[in-house]
Motif scaffolding. Structure first.
Motif, short mmCIF file in Angstrom:
data_model
loop_
_atom_site.label_atom_id
_atom_site.label_comp_id
_atom_site.label_asym_id
_atom_site.label_seq_id
_atom_site.Cartn_x
_atom_site.Cartn_y
_atom_site.Cartn_z
N ILE A 214 0.87 -1.18 0.00
CA ILE A 214 0.00 0.00 0.00
C ILE A 214 0.91 1.23 0.00
O ILE A 214 1.48 1.60 1.02
CB ILE A 214 -0.92 0.02 1.24
N SER A 215 1.04 1.87 -1.14
CA SER A 215 1.96 3.01 -1.24
C SER A 215 1.31 4.33 -0.87
O SER A 215 1.99 5.26 -0.45
CB SER A 215 2.53 3.09 -2.67
N PRO A 233 5.05 -1.55 9.77
CA PRO A 233 6.31 -1.20 10.44
C PRO A 233 6.96 0.10 9.97
O PRO A 233 7.65 0.76 10.75
CB PRO A 233 7.21 -2.39 10.13
N ASN A 234 6.75 0.46 8.70
CA ASN A 234 7.26 1.73 8.18
C ASN A 234 6.06 2.51 7.62
O ASN A 234 5.83 2.54 6.42
CB ASN A 234 8.32 1.48 7.11
N PHE A 235 5.33 3.13 8.54
CA PHE A 235 4.06 3.74 8.18
C PHE A 235 4.27 5.02 7.38
O PHE A 235 5.03 5.90 7.79
CB PHE A 235 3.26 4.03 9.45
N PRO A 236 3.61 5.14 6.21
CA PRO A 236 3.90 6.26 5.31
C PRO A 236 3.14 7.55 5.61
O PRO A 236 3.27 8.51 4.86
CB PRO A 236 3.48 5.70 3.95
N PRO A 347 8.44 6.44 -5.20
CA PRO A 347 7.13 6.54 -4.54
C PRO A 347 7.10 6.92 -3.06
O PRO A 347 6.10 7.50 -2.64
CB PRO A 347 6.54 5.13 -4.72
N PRO A 348 8.10 6.58 -2.21
CA PRO A 348 7.92 6.85 -0.78
C PRO A 348 7.52 8.29 -0.49
O PRO A 348 7.97 9.22 -1.16
CB PRO A 348 9.30 6.52 -0.19
N ARG A 353 6.88 14.07 -0.93
CA ARG A 353 6.64 15.29 -0.16
C ARG A 353 7.91 16.13 -0.08
O ARG A 353 7.89 17.35 -0.24
CB ARG A 353 6.17 14.95 1.24
N GLY A 354 9.03 15.45 0.19
CA GLY A 354 10.30 16.16 0.31
C GLY A 354 10.70 16.82 -0.99
O GLY A 354 11.29 17.92 -0.99
#
Length: 489
Positions: A214-215, A233-236, A347-348, A353-354
């Protein structure tokens, strides 16, 4: 009476079924791996699925970053530091039923260091002179020079042990020795793994686990809230963590990672081949604004490619502090004006955003950007593989990987013979004090050359069902190790 007993038995049975401890898990991931072979791909998402779950190495990383025994139950080192003798666990089998022996270790290491190797971390194996199977459970690895870091190198996902019988299909049907076996991969949606009934070690508590891709941050939030995903574990979507913190159904897990998040620059692409231009870009970046805007305050500013939690870390953020006036002056000194650069974003959310924030900051000093949002496979092919980019944003989540700057063919194409010699010395140095000196010099060198824009150390912001135990708080390597995960009653 008989009917009453039967009714009581049925009630007891149904109650036992209703309250049986859960043994399945659905785990959210932002990125889908391009393949499932950690020895033949660079994407961190590969290890996030297979590391310690499907594949195992001679050694492995623990949740605290310590190097621990894995398929090798013990090892010895010769007095001159060039010969490592590994003693393997007896009776280990691959998931296809074939025996895992010393010959498989020979095959794995020889394949990884071969001239035509596609291993993304080939440098880990460069110092190997020979690999010999002494007997079925003993392997002797001879190095060209002493390397006290060799057990650390063997703990990487790129060094997991594979077999000649199954390696050709590892990309889509991986066969390892781990506590879980590969079940299915529905591309674009999920990968499922199942408990290995013939595992040589301690059986995991989970009977199966599904990695759901789920990106989109909004979709990730909705999936957690609806219970479609048990843990992320690595919540976007870090901006929503406060909502989870106030809900007793969930537990927010915040830790550190090995992820140096950088604005990578193509050092061979004019005008980025000019250190003045790279320095100008570095001084145009307001790190805190970036951390607040893209990560909602989660992240630690960095000034070089080194994790702040590492004992050898040097804080060099002052060398590239936010100074737009200096940035404009450097561009003028370089004779550069009306500059437009291509900014490729994977995609991250930290990148997407950055990227918008950095584009605005660069515009303030006179640099325009053309933003291209890329899917992960496209980014790997064009940016990482093809080196066809000007700027990109990515987190390097491999542990202690400053040595990538000694590889001139690496995607940002930094070529400094002095730095390469420094890393060569570091690779054969075991004295902790000297290693600390070399690590400091390495950090200072790439910071002074402004190879990349050093942004922040990626925080590990995770969310899980409050009943799930055993998930890693920190990320010493890119892994979702499920071997110790269980549901509390």
């Amino acid at each position: 009476m008989k009917h009453l007993l039967n009714a009581a038995a049925i009630l007891a049975l149904s109650a036992g079924t209703a309250f049986a401890q859960q043994d399945t898990l659905t785990l959210g991931m932002v990125l889908e791996p391009p393949n499932l072979d950690p020895t033949g791909g660079a994407a961190a998402a590969i290890d996030e699925v297979v590391y310690a779950n499907i594949f195992e190495g001679l050694t492995r990383f623990g949740p605290d970053g310590a190097v621990k025994p894995a398929l090798a139950e013990s090892w010895e080192v010769s007095e001159d530091g060039t010969v490592y003798t590994f003693h393997l666990h007896d009776g280990v089998k691959f998931h296809d039923g074939t025996d895992m022996t010393a010959e498989d270790v020979v095959f794995t290491l020889d394949r990884a260091r071969a001239e035509d190797s596609t291993n993304a971390q080939k440098a880990l194996f460069a110092g190997i002179d020979s690999v010999e199977a002494v007997d079925a459970t003993t392997v002797k690895v001879t190095l060209a020079a002493p390397n006290g870091n060799f057990p650390f190198n063997m703990a990487w996902g790129d060094a997991v042990i594979v077999a000649p019988e199954s390696i050709d299909n590892a990309a889509t049907a991986p066969v390892g020795t781990g506590p879980f076996t590969f079940t299915e991969w529905v591309q674009g949606d999920h990968v499922t793994i199942t408990r290995n009934p013939d595992y040589w070690g301690e059986a995991p508590a989970l009977a199966s686990a599904t990695f759901k891709f789920i990106s989109d941050p909004n979709a990730a939030f909705a999936a957690m809230m609806a219970g479609d995903v048990d843990a992320f574990p690595n919540f976007p979507a870090p901006e929503t963590l406060s909502q989870f913190e106030g809900d007793p159904r969930f537990r927010v897990i915040v830790g550190s990672t090995e992820g140096e998040t950088i604005l990578a620059m193509n050092n061979k692409q004019p005008p980025l081949d000019n250190v003045l231009v790279r320095e100008a870009i570095a001084h145009a970046i307001n790190r805190q604004e970036l951390i607040d805007g893209a990560m909602f305050g989660f992240g630690t500013p960095i000034g070089t490619h080194f994790a702040p939690h590492n004992p050898d870390y040097v804080d060099l953020t002052g060398m590239s502090d936010y100074d737009p006036e200096k940035s404009r002056a450097l561009l003028a000194e370089a004779g550069v004006e009306d500059l437009t650069l291509r900014l490729m974003l994977p995609p991250p959310s930290y990148a997407r955003r950055g990227g918008e924030i950095i584009a605005a900051q660069l515009r303030e000093v006179g640099i325009e950007t053309e933003i291209t949002n890329m899917e992960w496979a496209q980014w790997l092919e064009q940016v990482f593989g093809g080196k066809d980019f000007d700027l990109t944003i990515v987190s390097h989540t491999e542990p202690a990987d400053i040595n990538i700057y000694a590889r001139p063919d690496y995607y940002f194409q930094y070529d400094n013979p002095d730095f390469q010699a420094l890393i060569e010395e570091l690779s054969v140095t075991s004295d902790p004090a000297r290693r600390a000196e070399l690590n400091k010099e390495a950090q200072e060198t790439i910071a002074a050359d402004y190879v990349n824009g050093y942004l922040f150390q990626l925080a590990k912001t995770g969310v899980a069902n409050a009943k799930i135990m055993g998930l890693w708080e920190n990320a010493p390597t890119q892994a979702n190790d499920l071997t110790g995960v269980y549901w509390a009653e």
